[in-house]
Design a protein around this motif. Structure first.
Motif: not given
Length: 548
Positions: A24-29
């Protein structure tokens, strides 16, 4: 981004929250959205990182205020953080922001209701359903007419209960209105109190004609007071003509009527008017001002000038006002000595209360009825009262008099003594004597205390007797053991007089205002003995505050 979100959800379902958080961190980034922020907040919540989880939920709200997802997540986290009231505020804010459609709004509303029920006291009850009806009415009577109208908006049960209490809607009191009262408020007040509204005090109205016309036509108005509304003449007469139930009319002192117009005003009210208070800018014979008012019992007249006051009584008062019980005649200071002429009231056999306040008063020209129970004579001018010497034959049959109030300047004690001496039948029932602003003379003072008409006196008021000292106060207390109240304000008495007065078993009230010689300790001691003591200083001096 969709692949990362799908992988993160798969890890979340397996319980691998750390790996899901990384996805989720990578997607939000790459591109943040409400769903991604909510997913990451859910992972942080599972991992126990509630502050960061709440931060993501708030970011979701800021990203899209009309989406219920952020509000639901933030509220859930706040509940876990034991901040239920804050969570309730979040839900309430969401209900105001989210569109009232869709499944998300329904979930938000149900969640808000569940939390609200949880936070409500376990025995939360409507006070109107718990208190006895009598107690609830006593509480509501402390509110103004306007406040009771607002209380009707709380709920339907409140509205039904408050409207069912007729005493709350009898008096429309606008005497304290600071802003202009609009016609819409008057209309709503009439709709609520329609059959119960019988008394109106009108002031500061936006549209006076419209408001008064509506009250007269749509309510059973019996008592009307007009305060500084400035409406005079024929217009007021036309408005009041349909008021067939009006029994009491009061016109403010600033609404000065031409005397010749008062007849037009009173003519349609003559059959049922019982009380009248008005202010006239000139004096005319009573016969020219009104027809016979058979129902009138209370009359209070104020005149701008006392010149030719005898014209007012040229026609016999008892003929024009056969049932008059209370009469008040006040004349304003004209700047020079004015002979008011003869005031003949001895034929008014129903008169029990008389209040005369004029620049000068001559007892030679005053004829009083034997039925008086309360009498007030006040001379407001420099010339004060005329006490002819020698006095004419006794003309004051005062056998029923209970209260005598004299405000006649430097002739006070002497005048009171002579008045008491010249009563034909004696005063058997006198309970209250007030002599204000008199000069102190020991001979007249001793004679007054020893007068046989004062043997049963219960209330004695001698304010402004400047030279009265402790020894004189002791004389009063010893000569009148039945006193229930004593007023020695503005005298030179000290705490010695206070202590001596308190020893009098019957004394219940003592007034010593503006008595600079009395210490605060004496006042405190007197109050401790159970006596109501009134002690105020008008010069700004302050002492120790003592409660009764």
């Amino acid at each position: 981004m969709n692949d990362l979100q799908a992988q993160g959800r798969a890890c979340y379902k397996r319980g691998d929250y750390k790996q899901a958080l990384a996805h989720f961190d990578r997607a939000i980034g790459r591109a943040a959205s409400v769903q991604l922020l909510d997913n990451r907040s859910a992972c942080l919540e599972k991992l126990g990182d509630l502050p960061n989880a709440l931060k993501d939920a708030k970011t979701a709200i800021q990203t899209h205020r009309e989406d219920p997802t952020g509000y639901l997540r933030a509220g859930r986290i706040l509940v876990k953080m034991a901040k239920e009231p804050v969570a309730l505020e979040i839900y309430s804010h969401g209900l105001r922001s989210v569109k009232h459609v869709g499944q998300g709004y329904e979930i938000l509303r149900n969640t808000h209701k569940e939390l609200l029920d949880k936070l409500s006291p376990p025995r939360s009850l409507d006070p109107m359903s718990v208190f006895p009806r009598e107690i609830a009415e006593i509480i509501l009577k402390q509110l103004s007419f306007k406040q009771n109208m607002a209380a009707c908006l709380v709920s339907k049960p409140w509205c039904l209960f408050i409207r069912s209490c007729p005493d709350l809607w009898r008096h429309l009191d606008l005497s304290q209105a600071r802003r202009k009262v609009r016609s819409a408020f008057i209309s709503r007040a009439i709709n609520i109190g329609r059959d119960k509204l019988t008394t109106a005090t009108l002031h500061n109205l936006w549209d006076f004609d419209k408001a008064l016309r509506a009250l007269v036509l749509h309510t059973p108005l019996t008592t009307l007071s007009l305060l500084e509304n400035g409406l005079l003449g024929d217009n007021l007469t036309k408005l009041l003509t349909p008021a067939k139930r009006l029994t009491s009319l009061s016109l403010a002192s600033k609404m000065a009527f031409p005397a010749d117009e008062i007849q037009h005003l009173l003519h349609p009210l003559a059959a049922h008017l019982e009380s009248l208070e008005c202010h006239l800018n000139e004096i005319l014979p009573l016969a020219k001002m009104t027809d016979t008012l058979e129902s009138l019992q209370t009359l209070k007249m104020t005149f701008d000038s006392c010149q030719h006051l005898q014209h007012f009584f040229r026609s016999e008062v008892h003929e024009r006002l056969p049932n008059l019980r209370s009469l008040t005649v006040h004349g304003r200071e004209s700047g020079r000595s004015v002979h008011t002429g003869r005031i003949a009231l001895d034929a008014c056999t129903n008169l029990t209360y008389l209040d005369i306040s004029l620049p000068t008063i001559s007892l030679r020209d005053l004829r009083l009825p034997a039925t008086l129970q309360s009498l007030r004579l006040a001379a407001t001018g420099i010339a004060s009262t005329s006490w002819p010497a020698p006095l004419p034959p006794p003309t004051f049959p005062m056998s029923e008099l209970e209260e005598l109030n004299l405000e006649i300047g430097h002739m006070g004690l002497r005048g009171a003594l002579r008045f008491l001496d010249h009563t034909t039948d004696g005063i058997r029932h006198l309970r209250k004597l007030a002599v204000r602003g008199a000069e102190f003379h020991s001979m007249h003072f001793d004679g007054l205390l020893a007068h046989p008409h004062l043997a049963n006196l219960q209330h004695l008021h001698l304010p402004g007797l400047i030279d009265c000292r402790d020894e004189d106060a002791v004389k009063i207390i010893n000569a009148m053991p039945r006193l229930l109240s004593l007023d020695l304000s503005e005298t030179k008495i000290t705490g010695v007089s206070v202590r001596h007065a308190i020893k009098q078993q019957n004394l219940q009230h003592l007034a010593v205002n503006n008595c600079s010689e009395i210490g605060i300790d004496a006042i405190a001691w007197a109050r401790e003995q159970g006596v109501e003591v009134q002690h105020r200083m008008s010069n700004g001096e302050k002492g120790r505050k003592v409660r009764y």
